[in-house]
Scaffold this active site. Structure first.
Site, PDB file in Angstrom:
ATOM      1  N   LYS A   1      -4.041 102.966  78.478  1.00 39.99           N
ATOM      2  CA  LYS A   1      -2.914 102.039  78.503  1.00 39.99           C
ATOM      3  C   LYS A   1      -3.376 100.592  78.521  1.00 39.99           C
ATOM      4  O   LYS A   1      -2.600  99.688  78.247  1.00 39.99           O
ATOM      5  CB  LYS A   1      -1.989 102.351  79.669  1.00 39.99           C
ATOM      6  CG  LYS A   1      -2.625 102.300  81.012  1.00 39.99           C
ATOM      7  CD  LYS A   1      -1.635 102.753  82.076  1.00 39.99           C
ATOM      8  CE  LYS A   1      -2.354 102.965  83.397  1.00 39.99           C
ATOM      9  NZ  LYS A   1      -1.791 103.986  84.230  1.00 39.99           N
ATOM     10  N   ARG A   2      -4.623 100.375  78.852  1.00 38.26           N
ATOM     11  CA  ARG A   2      -5.147  99.004  78.806  1.00 38.26           C
ATOM     12  C   ARG A   2      -5.134  98.465  77.378  1.00 38.26           C
ATOM     13  O   ARG A   2      -4.980  97.285  77.140  1.00 38.26           O
ATOM     14  CB  ARG A   2      -6.608  98.957  79.280  1.00 38.26           C
ATOM     15  CG  ARG A   2      -6.804  99.322  80.707  1.00 38.26           C
ATOM     16  CD  ARG A   2      -6.844  98.085  81.594  1.00 38.26           C
ATOM     17  NE  ARG A   2      -6.561  98.484  82.972  1.00 38.26           N
ATOM     18  CZ  ARG A   2      -7.493  98.698  83.880  1.00 38.26           C
ATOM     19  NH1 ARG A   2      -8.760  98.503  83.592  1.00 38.26           N
ATOM     20  NH2 ARG A   2      -7.165  99.070  85.082  1.00 38.26           N
TER      21      ARG A   2
END
Ligand code: GLU
Length: 504
Positions: free
Chosen positions: A253-254
């Site tokens: 998700k980064r």
């Protein structure tokens, strides 16, 4: 034999695009064989599991059209389908394993385990349980258990030899037993770990094929050992390749939006997403790239599954989505827009938010436009300035990103409390603090009420906006460098997570 497959997500956060990918393959395979696809909720982690997350998983998978034949909300003959409702079953099975000496009670204290680990690190040995309690006399161990001594139950794994795993996609995989730990099966609190619950349930639910991500390969030896210990036939195992970021690292998700609900809010069509997820490891024939679920079902064949590290690239998905949008008739497109967000229920919320600020009806559309967008035009210099000291805005945004991910519920009060908490920790007036966020979410200094807008946007879209803001700040030279991010993460852990954070 009826083919039965399953998806077994843990309800510990936003429904992940990787779950949809695995569900797609399981459902396609089951349907190809006229079998059943089951949804099981693996909520053995009592601390991290939430009903909000469970509901979101149902919504997200249903929105994609990945419905299940049996599950916690639809029932079936093999229930309950939520592991927290099956604890007696696991206890019974753990007791059987202890009686047959395939498992043993372990009384080691947390202090002892820490000391063992330290020693192993120091001597550069493999980290793992040292088998201290494996040799206890079973009668003696049973006496200690009966006397109420705190303990866990561990699986007795071989110290030597090789475990051979027959993987449908990969052929035979070999793992040395020496590298497999004496896994905890039942925790001190009487709840099972994933491994025991997963095997017991797959057996009792008569799952014939376990199709899951390759990150579970290392668990397979423990699972196979458990099947053997119970005297059960193991299901067919098939491990799909992990989705990756464009830089080939594991999808995170980064670097990419991973929440399914982001894709819904951003106006991706379920058909396009299923097609794209299918493409990650499957071709119905030759180079065919555009195909629907029905084609995947009718053509499904394990031999057509490819293993090369599939790259999940949002830009490519966007292009494919554009293709599907252009294929719609104008009236179908209008219907799609309506069922996306332009229907009465959602519009009424927006009308309520905007009413106090409207002077002309013509103010409405410009005022609400940011709620219906994916990203909005951002002025990174202005965002940075709103943080007073240059560089602060990026830090505050990052703290809020982490706090948003940990929020149990996504409601206006919780969101407000979250902002207040970070502003206080960072020792900044709330008004100044929020100024950064108005700009990051809406591109403007003044917008609709912030907390309500965020509820409306949903957590995944809110996080995506903050990700866009970070990218813009970085490009303008006032963002977080990799080093700064590491430093910040440490400070976050110390100040938010370990002390007084909501996880306690
Ligand atoms: N609960 C596991 C997960 O969260 C299931 C893994 C499996 O399919 O065995 O993905």
């Amino acid at each position: 034999m009826t083919v039965r497959t399953r998806i077994a997500p843990s309800p510990t956060g936003a429904p992940h695009i990787g779950t949809a990918y695995i569900a797609l393959f399981n459902r396609a395979f089951a349907k190809h064989h006229g079998g059943q696809f089951i949804l099981r909720i693996e909520d053995t982690d009592q601390v991290r599991s939430t009903s909000e997350s469970e509901t979101a998983i149902f919504d997200a998978l249903r929105w994609l059209g990945l419905d299940w034949d049996e599950g916690p909300d639809v029932g079936g003959n093999y229930g309950p389908y939520r592991q927290s409702e099956r604890t007696d079953i696991y206890r019974e099975h753990a007791a059987k394993l202890v009686a047959s000496e395939h498992a043993y009670p372990c009384f080691c204290t947390a202090d002892r385990l820490v000391a063992v680990r330290r020693e192993q690190e120091l001597n550069q040995q493999r980290i793992g349980y040292d088998g201290h309690c494996a040799g206890l006399d079973p009668a003696e161990a049973a006496r200690r258990v009966a006397a109420g001594e705190p303990h866990v139950i561990r699986l007795r794994t071989p110290d030597t030899g090789i475990c051979k795993i027959a993987d449908q996609f990969r052929g035979e995989i070999e793992i040395e037993w020496e590298t497999v730990d004496d896994q905890i099966l039942m925790k001190g609190d009487g709840f099972p770990t994933y491994h025991l619950a997963n095997v017991v349930d797959d057996h009792l639910m008569e799952i014939t094929h376990v199709i899951r991500g390759e990150e579970w390969i290392s668990s397979a030896p423990k699972h196979l050992l458990l099947y053997e210990a119970f005297g059960w036939q193991a299901p067919v195992l098939a491990h799909l390749p992990l989705l990756r970021n464009p830089d080939k690292s594991k999808l995170s998700k980064r670097k990419n939006p991973t929440g399914i609900l982001y894709y819904r809010q951003a106006g991706f069509l379920p058909k396009a997403i299923l097609n794209y997820l299918g493409l990650m490891a499957y071709r119905p024939e030759g180079d065919l790239e555009i195909f629907d679920f029905a084609t995947m079902v009718s053509s499904f064949d394990f031999n057509r599954v490819s293993l090369g590290g599939p790259i999940f690239d949002v830009q490519k998905l966007r292009a494919l989505n554009g293709h599907y949008i252009r294929e719609l008739t104008d009236t179908d497109l209008l219907e799609s827009l309506k069922s996306w967000l332009l229907h009465d229920a959602t519009l009424l919320d927006v009308v309520r938010m905007s009413q106090p600020r409207l002077e002309q009806l013509a103010d409405f559309v410009p005022m609400i436009a940011y709620l219906f967008a994916d990203g909005v035009p951002l002025d990174p210099v202005d965002i940075d300035k709103a943080g007073k000291e240059s560089g602060k805005a990026a830090e505050w945004i990052q703290f809020v990103q982490w706090e948003f991910e940990r929020l149990q519920r996504w409601q206006a009060d919780d969101i407000r409390a979250c902002f207040e908490r970070v502003a206080e920790q960072e020792d900044v007036k709330l008004k100044i603090f929020l100024g950064v966020f108005f700009r990051a979410f809406s591109g403007r200094a003044v917008a609709l009420p912030l907390f309500d807008s965020l509820v409306w946007l949903g957590r995944d879209m809110a996080l995506r906006r903050l990700q866009y803001a970070q990218e813009a700040l970085r490009e303008a030279g006032v963002g977080l460098s990799g080093k700064a991010l590491k430093r910040l993460e440490k400070s976050y852990r110390e100040r938010y997570v370990e002390e007084g954070g909501q996880d306690g």
